[in-house]
Structure formats: C-alpha cells, structure tokens
Design a protein around this motif. Structure first.
Motif, mmCIF file in Angstrom:
data_model
loop_
_atom_site.group_PDB
_atom_site.id
_atom_site.type_symbol
_atom_site.label_atom_id
_atom_site.label_comp_id
_atom_site.label_asym_id
_atom_site.label_seq_id
_atom_site.Cartn_x
_atom_site.Cartn_y
_atom_site.Cartn_z
ATOM 1 N N LEU A 158 -36.283 50.294 17.003
ATOM 2 C CA LEU A 158 -35.194 50.970 16.289
ATOM 3 C C LEU A 158 -35.576 51.235 14.835
ATOM 4 C CD1 LEU A 158 -32.051 51.682 16.278
ATOM 5 C CD2 LEU A 158 -31.788 49.402 15.310
ATOM 6 N N CYS A 159 -35.201 52.422 14.348
ATOM 7 C CA CYS A 159 -35.334 52.735 12.931
ATOM 8 C C CYS A 159 -34.151 53.615 12.535
ATOM 9 C CB CYS A 159 -36.665 53.412 12.628
ATOM 10 S SG CYS A 159 -36.833 55.077 13.288
ATOM 11 N N VAL A 160 -33.906 53.728 11.256
ATOM 12 C CA VAL A 160 -32.790 54.516 10.751
ATOM 13 C C VAL A 160 -32.911 55.971 11.203
ATOM 14 C CG1 VAL A 160 -31.601 55.325 8.673
ATOM 15 C CG2 VAL A 160 -32.454 52.981 8.788
ATOM 16 N N GLY A 161 -34.125 56.447 11.348
ATOM 17 C CA GLY A 161 -34.351 57.823 11.779
ATOM 18 C C GLY A 161 -33.812 58.154 13.165
ATOM 19 N N HIS A 162 -33.519 57.134 13.962
ATOM 20 C CA HIS A 162 -32.929 57.374 15.283
ATOM 21 C C HIS A 162 -31.450 57.762 15.208
ATOM 22 C CE1 HIS A 162 -36.308 54.816 16.967
ATOM 23 N NE2 HIS A 162 -36.336 55.903 17.730
ATOM 24 N N ALA A 163 -30.797 57.471 14.105
ATOM 25 C CA ALA A 163 -29.338 57.629 14.018
ATOM 26 C C ALA A 163 -28.836 59.042 14.316
ATOM 27 C CB ALA A 163 -28.830 57.137 12.666
ATOM 28 N N PRO A 164 -29.423 60.107 13.769
ATOM 29 C CA PRO A 164 -28.871 61.443 14.060
ATOM 30 C C PRO A 164 -28.882 61.792 15.553
ATOM 31 C CG PRO A 164 -30.293 61.544 12.138
ATOM 32 C CD PRO A 164 -30.485 60.174 12.748
ATOM 33 N N GLU A 165 -29.918 61.403 16.255
ATOM 34 C CA GLU A 165 -29.968 61.648 17.693
ATOM 35 C C GLU A 165 -29.049 60.684 18.440
ATOM 36 O OE1 GLU A 165 -33.340 62.108 21.190
ATOM 37 O OE2 GLU A 165 -33.880 61.102 19.323
ATOM 38 N N ALA A 166 -29.038 59.429 18.035
ATOM 39 C CA ALA A 166 -28.247 58.407 18.709
ATOM 40 C C ALA A 166 -26.746 58.650 18.568
ATOM 41 C CB ALA A 166 -28.610 57.023 18.174
ATOM 42 N N VAL A 167 -26.308 59.173 17.440
ATOM 43 C CA VAL A 167 -24.873 59.386 17.247
ATOM 44 C C VAL A 167 -24.341 60.364 18.296
ATOM 45 C CG1 VAL A 167 -24.889 61.276 15.535
ATOM 46 C CG2 VAL A 167 -23.094 59.550 15.476
ATOM 47 N N ARG A 168 -25.162 61.318 18.698
ATOM 48 C CA ARG A 168 -24.726 62.267 19.739
ATOM 49 C C ARG A 168 -24.674 61.580 21.106
ATOM 50 N NH1 ARG A 168 -28.412 65.298 16.766
ATOM 51 N NH2 ARG A 168 -29.984 65.175 18.403
ATOM 52 N N VAL A 169 -25.605 60.709 21.399
ATOM 53 C CA VAL A 169 -25.649 60.013 22.692
ATOM 54 C C VAL A 169 -24.500 59.011 22.811
ATOM 55 C CG1 VAL A 169 -27.015 58.437 24.138
ATOM 56 C CG2 VAL A 169 -28.149 60.308 22.907
#
Length: 163
Positions: A10-21
C-alpha cells in the motif's frame, strides 16, 4: 503474487484508484461506517503505509490486490501484527473486495497469499473478526484454516488458526 493477483504494498498513490473501487455503501454492510473520501483515504493510506502503529506496538502489512489480466485494482488485504507472548507473532487479518469484483474468489486468493507469506515469515497464529452472517468472509476464514471461537469483539466472531 498469486495465480491471478499481484499484491502491491500500500502507498498513498493508490488512493485515487482505490476510492473508486471502495466508494460503495454495500461494502460497509458488515463493518459499519461509510465510504471514505479521497482525502480521508489518502490520510488513512499515509498512516497505514508507515508499517506500524504510532505507538510501535503493532506492525501493519497492507497490500492492494491487482488483477494480472488487466491491471485493475480489485481489493485489499491487511495484517496487524502483534506479540501476545514473548517470541510469538500473531496476525489479525482483514480483506475487502470491491463489490464489482466479488464472487470471483479474489478475497480467498489474496487472503491465502497473505496467510502463506505470514506463515513463511514466522507468524504463529492468524485471527480474523467476522460478522456472524457474513458468509463470504466465513468461507475465506475456513479456507485459511481458521475456526470460529466463542469469543466476540464488537459483535463479530473471532476466528483463529490452530497454533
């Protein structure tokens, strides 16, 4: 890695994609709460990617599950590590699969990959807290070799591996 999934730290950079999922109220049926905003997810991922709790008592492993066939994010698995007794390591497991990706075995596959990794790295016992009516998570726990105990925490049954 698993047969169909890449497990990414996990890294902060995953957040934009993860928020949609994870922007789906159905994911909170068993755990409560509501979907996180992008800002809330970034803050949470910043904390979790540190790898340990602020007081240093627990280690954190958080991995994003990415489908190998198309690179899409489908979910996450996590472990909270502790030392309840000297020399032993226990891992509390959790998993979340986006609603659009459920019923494909990704939760089981990702959780199994994490459990295998943890066992290979000296973890003595695995636990999971599962709502008593969450059949999919109960199936995953059983596949990992966990058994329901008589213990409960916040309305969830504690499942444990045999030491």
């Amino acid at each position: 890695m698993s047969p169909r999934l890449r497990l990414e730290p996990l890294c902060v950079g995953h957040a934009p994609e993860a928020v949609r999922v994870f922007d789906d109220i159905r994911l909170h049926r068993w755990t409560g709460g509501t979907p996180a905003t992008l800002e809330e997810l970034e803050a949470a991922y910043r904390r979790r990617s540190a790898g340990r709790s602020p007081d240093g008592r627990h280690g954190w492993l958080n991995w994003m599950l990415r489908r190998l066939t198309d690179g899409r994010l489908v979910g996450t698995v996590q472990a909270t590590l502790s030392r309840p007794e000297a020399g032993e390591i226990e891992a509390g497991l959790a998993w979340v699969i986006g609603s659009d990706h459920q019923r494909n075995g990704y939760g089981r596959e990702g959780a199994q990959a994490m459990a295998d990794w943890l066992r290979a790295h000296g973890v003595h016992q695995l636990t999971a807290h599962i709502h008593p009516r969450h059949r999919a998570s109960i199936g995953i726990a059983r596949a990992l070799g966990l058994s329901a105990t008589t213990e409960t925490a916040d309305g969830e049954v504690v499942w444990r591996s045999r030491p």
